[in-house]
Design a protein around this motif. Structure first.
Motif, PDB file in Angstrom:
ATOM      1  N   GLY A  97       0.831  -1.183   0.000  1.00 56.55           N
ATOM      2  CA  GLY A  97       0.000   0.000   0.000  1.00 56.55           C
ATOM      3  C   GLY A  97       0.872   1.241   0.000  1.00 56.55           C
ATOM      4  O   GLY A  97       1.975   1.228   0.563  1.00 56.55           O
ATOM      5  N   LYS A  98       0.407   2.300  -0.607  1.00 55.96           N
ATOM      6  CA  LYS A  98       1.173   3.554  -0.626  1.00 55.96           C
ATOM      7  C   LYS A  98       1.434   4.084   0.781  1.00 55.96           C
ATOM      8  O   LYS A  98       2.391   4.820   1.001  1.00 55.96           O
TER       9      LYS A  98
ATOM     10  N   LEU B  59      -2.398   1.188  -4.375  1.00 52.18           N
ATOM     11  CA  LEU B  59      -1.428   0.221  -4.888  1.00 52.18           C
ATOM     12  C   LEU B  59      -0.070   0.860  -5.183  1.00 52.18           C
ATOM     13  O   LEU B  59       0.017   1.919  -5.803  1.00 52.18           O
ATOM     14  N   ALA B  60       0.976   0.203  -4.703  1.00 52.53           N
ATOM     15  CA  ALA B  60       2.347   0.612  -5.021  1.00 52.53           C
ATOM     16  C   ALA B  60       3.172  -0.647  -5.265  1.00 52.53           C
ATOM     17  O   ALA B  60       2.966  -1.673  -4.608  1.00 52.53           O
ATOM     18  N   LEU B  61       4.086  -0.572  -6.208  1.00 55.17           N
ATOM     19  CA  LEU B  61       4.995  -1.675  -6.485  1.00 55.17           C
ATOM     20  C   LEU B  61       6.364  -1.303  -5.924  1.00 55.17           C
ATOM     21  O   LEU B  61       6.965  -0.310  -6.326  1.00 55.17           O
ATOM     22  N   LEU B  62       6.826  -2.100  -4.958  1.00 52.94           N
ATOM     23  CA  LEU B  62       8.092  -1.840  -4.278  1.00 52.94           C
ATOM     24  C   LEU B  62       9.182  -2.704  -4.902  1.00 52.94           C
ATOM     25  O   LEU B  62       9.024  -3.911  -5.049  1.00 52.94           O
ATOM     26  N   ARG B  63      10.278  -2.070  -5.260  1.00 62.43           N
ATOM     27  CA  ARG B  63      11.426  -2.753  -5.848  1.00 62.43           C
ATOM     28  C   ARG B  63      12.527  -2.845  -4.791  1.00 62.43           C
ATOM     29  O   ARG B  63      12.910  -1.840  -4.193  1.00 62.43           O
ATOM     30  N   PHE B  64      13.027  -4.061  -4.561  1.00 59.59           N
ATOM     31  CA  PHE B  64      14.128  -4.300  -3.625  1.00 59.59           C
ATOM     32  C   PHE B  64      15.331  -4.768  -4.430  1.00 59.59           C
ATOM     33  O   PHE B  64      15.329  -5.851  -5.002  1.00 59.59           O
ATOM     34  N   ASP B  65      16.344  -3.921  -4.512  1.00 58.45           N
ATOM     35  CA  ASP B  65      17.578  -4.249  -5.223  1.00 58.45           C
ATOM     36  C   ASP B  65      18.582  -4.764  -4.205  1.00 58.45           C
ATOM     37  O   ASP B  65      18.983  -4.040  -3.286  1.00 58.45           O
ATOM     38  N   ILE B  66      18.999  -6.011  -4.366  1.00 59.79           N
ATOM     39  CA  ILE B  66      19.907  -6.660  -3.425  1.00 59.79           C
ATOM     40  C   ILE B  66      21.344  -6.236  -3.723  1.00 59.79           C
ATOM     41  O   ILE B  66      21.818  -6.363  -4.845  1.00 59.79           O
TER      42      ILE B  66
END
Length: 158
Positions: free
Chosen positions: A51-52, A111-118
């Motif tokens: 969620g935002k 709606l939010a799309l979260l990007r996790f860059d390792i």
């Protein structure tokens, strides 16, 4: 004892079977459970629908912890999170389980799309032998050859 390439390949295979991670910002606060959305075309990136209003939406340095379904594989991941509402990515990762959390569908205003860059990871595989398990059960000394595998890696790419 598994090598680094095998440990990294196992991470993605195991997350596909049980895609639940605890993830949080390193600046403080608690981690929370989220369901990973894996895209095999993107190495070292994990996606989450949030969620935002989620505390992770502000972005920043983050850590994620993974324990496999069989409790025999563990990963500690560090990197950065940011909201990246890429429409093509939302379409690619969208599923019925995600829709259950967002009644407005892909157009849900929260709606939010979260990007996790390792950036890096530590991986452990508890591949203990039968003898090692018996020793653990009855208080014997576990030998290094009975411990399993561990690796510090700069990329989770196989």
């Amino acid at each position: 004892m598994a090598d680094q390439t095998e440990l990294k390949r196992d991470l993605w295979k195991r997350m596909a079977k049980s895609p639940f991670l605890m993830i949080g910002l390193t600046e403080g606060g608690h981690s929370e459970p989220l369901t990973a959305q894996l895209d095999e075309d993107q190495v070292d990136t994990i996606w989450f629908f949030i969620g935002k209003d989620n505390r992770l939406a502000k972005g920043g340095a983050a850590t994620a912890e993974f324990v496999s379904k069989g409790h025999d594989y563990f990963a500690s991941l560090s990197g950065r999170v940011q909201v990246q509402n890429d429409r093509a990515m939302i379409d690619k990762l969208w599923s019925r389980p995600v829709e259950a959390w967002f009644p407005g569908g892909k157009e849900d205003p929260n709606l939010a799309l979260l990007r996790f860059d390792i950036d890096d990871a530590e991986l452990w595989e508890a591949d203990m032998s039968i003898a090692g398990k018996l020793k653990m059960l009855f208080g014997g000394k576990i030998e290094p050859s009975e411990e399993g595998s561990h690796a510090k890696v700069a990329t989770t790419a196989g």
